[in-house]
Motif scaffolding. Structure first.
Motif, short mmCIF file in Angstrom:
data_model
loop_
_atom_site.label_atom_id
_atom_site.label_comp_id
_atom_site.label_asym_id
_atom_site.label_seq_id
_atom_site.Cartn_x
_atom_site.Cartn_y
_atom_site.Cartn_z
N UNK A 108 0.85 -1.18 0.00
CA UNK A 108 0.00 0.00 0.00
C UNK A 108 0.89 1.24 0.00
N UNK A 109 0.33 2.38 0.36
CA UNK A 109 1.05 3.64 0.27
C UNK A 109 2.14 3.74 1.35
N UNK A 113 3.74 2.60 6.24
CA UNK A 113 4.84 1.67 6.49
C UNK A 113 4.86 1.22 7.94
N UNK A 114 4.96 2.16 8.87
CA UNK A 114 5.07 1.82 10.29
C UNK A 114 3.80 1.13 10.78
N UNK A 121 3.27 -7.55 9.92
CA UNK A 121 3.19 -7.96 8.52
C UNK A 121 4.32 -7.33 7.72
N UNK A 122 4.66 -7.96 6.60
CA UNK A 122 5.59 -7.34 5.67
C UNK A 122 4.91 -6.16 4.99
N UNK A 123 5.71 -5.19 4.60
CA UNK A 123 5.17 -4.01 3.95
C UNK A 123 5.89 -3.77 2.63
N UNK A 179 13.64 -4.37 3.75
CA UNK A 179 14.44 -4.35 4.97
C UNK A 179 15.28 -5.61 5.13
N UNK A 180 14.66 -6.78 5.01
CA UNK A 180 15.38 -8.04 5.24
C UNK A 180 16.08 -8.55 3.99
N UNK A 181 15.63 -8.12 2.81
CA UNK A 181 16.19 -8.65 1.57
C UNK A 181 15.70 -10.03 1.21
#
Length: 786
Positions: A108-109, A113-114, A121-123, A179-181
């Motif tokens: 989503x937008x 994110x936060x 959940x992943x973002x 973030x995690x790759x």
């Protein structure tokens, strides 16, 4: 001197069967009036309701038992476009999917994110600015833009934003976590309709798609589309309300596609490397493909309409777990200092005149003698004011906690906020701005849990005072309590998870060596075709039994977006119309592109006029190539194929089965389909002429003989004709597809899938020798027959 207001937008279409008049009033509402010269004929063209099934009942628990085959762990991406209220229900849903064992990415937008990551959940950021989107929707609550929006450049910005979000949605299907790759390729796509990318991304990947939404988006006779206001008097030419309701959904689809169809098709061609969706199919693509839908509202409020098909479910509101919340001291002290207040908040809505609305709210509360908790929201309602003993101004606070502390709620009518208020038994006033908000306002009022909705531009201290008095009445409280009791019996999120699983092609998604894992690869053809999971592939590659290059990405779901040519007349007409449409666009580009190229280069810092002229000349050459390309494709490819398909499908018109000869994807398959069609056309044409009269006579005697003779005679003409036309059309279509084929999309998907295998391979040391031997032995049995 004040500028005169713009004239109302009017659209009028008159036909022999259906006449439509749409008027956009000054406040942006779309008022549609439908009439027909033959209402009975029009009604007969609308599909009959399907036979009733248990899923038409309001109970949601039976969904949980619908699927006995367990679903393997999947990579699921959820596409959501909208405000925080649109995102929040999918956090509840994504959390439930995650608890089941799926890996869930909410795309989503960026501003959320936060909010998403804090939920576990992943973002993925798809771009787009929801603040700008909300401001646009407040100014244009219906489908058509106001004059001020056009003049202010809102439409151009919205289209650019849509291109950005479409691209972001596709990237979210195949790109690693920021973030995690960790690599990621979607095994299934869940989306709300305004994301628009869902079915197109699913088609590119060959994975299932599932629509989930908070308001009706599927045609029904039960009520009109929430974005449409139906009007018109009963009398001559009037259409039955149920028929008009059903037609309103098609009008919304048509108008939406009219505004965004070119953007979507441009993105399909350039990024997804898919053919453009024909304009005759584009508006109704999701319905044509029978994409499953789950509507996340309480069936205790709105039961599933009786004319919705099996792939359309109503499962209940998505209520997230109440987050841990410790209220600040000033809020706790305010709540403890007097009677429970009335909550007022409009969340992500960008208000046009927050001062006017705030003044009306405060005055109505004073007259009614109630205290207020006012959520400032994105519009900073109340500005910099500091509260007093009767008014508290609130920043961010979870509704799940707050609504337990208040006596009633006033808000914009987002589905999530509406659900949270009702499940907490709070009488509700909805002040709708756009979208599904008027729909939910009417639903709440019809249930007795609140007064009639007050559109935001009609809010005054007087009508708010009357509304607050109703909200604090015993009758409203009793109605809200009754609704809350029913909603607490439902399992909205769990039922939606079961609905999602029920519509998956689970048998085609399971690994044939490790059935508990999802298959993402395939090797072999037909008899020795084997579906493999990432873990199975990692083991087989490590053992030397296969190479990654030997494998293909598994496609478990295909979406047929080709135009159906049911007869040579309509097929030829559709082909001609398509060529003329493309030619018109190409001719427009022929004149516009050189000018745009010149202006862009001339506006560069060095302002080189010679270079600008060169750019324009190159654009002219490109325009010539486009025009000739359209004509050649229409004459030598689309025309012959359309006529061949139309002739081949003529027997369908009188009930005869027509065998499909395969799909043309490249020059090889084009030749193969042409050869099959040629042999089959002559063989079936000649044999049918001889056999069909005899078959008809056996079934119906002399009348059957005459029917069979007629069918055989028609087939003797159409079947050999399609054989001959196909010799030209299908190879030409195959060559065209081979010449225009791109591999960028498939290569990107394979890279991401390969990265997933590498990630699994790094943990192979955890497998026991027996597990490794089982995988290799089972593969030899299935693939090599050993």
């Amino acid at each position: 001197m004040h500028e005169a207001p713009p004239p109302p937008y009017e659209l009028e279409s008159t036909g022999s069967l259906l006449s439509t008049k749409a008027v956009l009033t000054s406040d942006g509402r779309l008022d549609i009036n439908l009439s027909s010269s033959n209402a009975a004929k029009l009604r007969s063209l609308i599909p009959d309701p399907p036979p009733k099934s248990p899923r038409h009942q309001p109970a949601t628990r039976p969904y949980l038992q619908d699927k006995t085959t367990p679903c393997p762990s999947l990579n699921i991406v959820i596409h959501v476009v909208g405000s925080r209220g649109d995102v929040q229900p999918f956090i509840a849903y994504g959390t439930a999917l995650q608890r089941y064992g799926h890996r869930v990415r909410l795309a989503t937008h960026g501003c959320f994110d936060k909010f998403v990551r804090d939920s576990g959940l992943e973002f993925y950021d798809i771009g787009g600015d929801p603040t700008d989107l909300m401001a646009y929707m407040v100014k244009n609550p219906s489908l058509m833009p106001s004059f001020e929006s056009v003049r202010g450049g809102d439409i151009g910005r919205k289209r650019k934003m849509m291109i950005e979000m479409l691209q972001g949605c596709w990237n979210s299907c195949i790109e690693p976590d920021a973030i995690t790759g960790a690599p990621f390729v979607a095994d299934a796509i869940v989306a709300n309709p305004p994301s628009f990318a869902h079915v197109h991304c699913a088609q590119a990947l060959g994975v299932p798609a599932h629509i989930m939404f908070t308001m009706p988006w599927s045609a029904t006779r039960a009520f009109p589309h929430p974005l449409v206001k139906m009007s018109g008097e009963r009398g001559a030419g009037s259409i039955e309300p149920g028929v008009a309701n059903w037609l309103s959904y098609g009008l919304v689809d048509l108008m939406t596609w009219q505004g965004l169809g070119d953007v979507i098709n441009g993105w399909r061609k350039k990024v997804l490397e898919l053919d453009a969706v024909p304009n005759t199919m584009g508006p109704f693509l999701v319905n044509h493909l029978k994409i499953p839908h789950t509507y996340c509202w309480s069936p205790a409020l709105v039961a599933k309409p009786s004319d919705w098909r099996e792939e359309l479910d109503v499962c209940g509101f998505f209520i997230r777990d109440e987050p841990d919340y410790d209220p600040p001291a000033d809020l706790a002290n305010f709540l403890a200092a007097g009677q429970p207040p009335v909550y007022v908040g409009f969340g992500s809505i960008v208000l046009e005149d927050p001062e006017r609305l705030h003044a009306a709210i405060v005055e109505a509360a004073r007259v009614s003698g109630v205290r207020l908790v006012i959520s400032r929201g994105w519009s900073k309602l109340g500005g910099d004011r500091i509260g007093d003993k009767n008014t508290f101004y609130l920043g961010d606070c979870p509704h799940e906690w707050l609504f337990k502390q208040v006596v009633a709620v006033i808000h914009h009518g987002g589905a999530g906020t509406t659900a949270c208020g009702l499940i907490n038994a709070k009488p509700t006033l909805i002040v709708p701005f756009f979208g599904d908000q008027p729909f939910w306002g009417k639903v709440v009022a019809s249930a007795g849990a609140g007064p009639a909705p007050i559109p935001q531009r009609e809010v005054s201290a007087d009508n708010l005072t009357q509304a607050i008095r109703f909200l604090t009445s015993a009758s409203a409280s009793d109605a809200a309590q009754g609704i809350a009791h029913k909603m607490r019996q439902e399992c909205g999120v769990q039922a939606a998870v079961a609905s999602f699983h029920r519509h998956l092609p689970l048998d085609a998604m399971a690994c044939q060596i490790l059935p508990g894992q999802v298959a993402r690869w395939v090797i072999g053809k037909k008899a020795n075709r084997v579906r493999l999971s990432d873990q199975a592939v990692a083991v087989l590659v490590a053992s030397g039994l296969v190479k990654l290059d030997d494998l293909k990405a598994l496609r478990v779901k295909e979406f047929d977006t080709d135009v159906k040519r049911w007869d040579p007349i309509s097929g030829g007409a559709a082909s001609t119309l398509g060529m003329l449409t493309d030619l018109t666009v190409s001719l427009g580009d022929f004149f516009v592109d050189p000018y745009k190229a010149y202006k862009e280069r001339a506006a560069a810092p060095d302002k080189n006029s010679a270079a600008a002229a060169g750019r324009a000349a190159v654009a002219v050459g490109g325009g010539v190539v486009k025009v000739y390309g359209v004509v050649l494709q229409g004459v030598f490819v689309d025309g012959p194929v359309a006529m061949a398909e139309g002739m081949r499908n003529v027997p369908r018109l009188y009930g005869e089965e027509v065998k499909q000869q395969g799909k043309v994807t490249d020059w090889k398959s084009g030749g193969a389909v042409a050869a099959k069609n040629f042999g089959s056309g002559f063989y079936r044409g000649i044999t049918g002429f001889a056999i069909q009269p005899w078959q008809g006579a056996k079934q119906e005697g002399f009348v059957g003989f005459l029917k069979g003779a007629g069918k055989g005679t028609i087939g003797l003409v159409t079947k050999p004709t399609t054989a001959v036309l196909g010799l030209v059309g299908y190879p030409a279509l195959g060559i065209h597809k081979s010449l225009t084929a791109k591999k960028g999309r498939d290569q990107a998907v394979l890279r991401s899938k390969g990265a997933q295998v590498d990630a699994v391979a790094s943990h192979m040391h955890a497998l026991q020798d027996g597990q490794l031997r089982y995988i290799t032995t089972r593969f030899r049995q299935l693939y090599l027959g050993a």
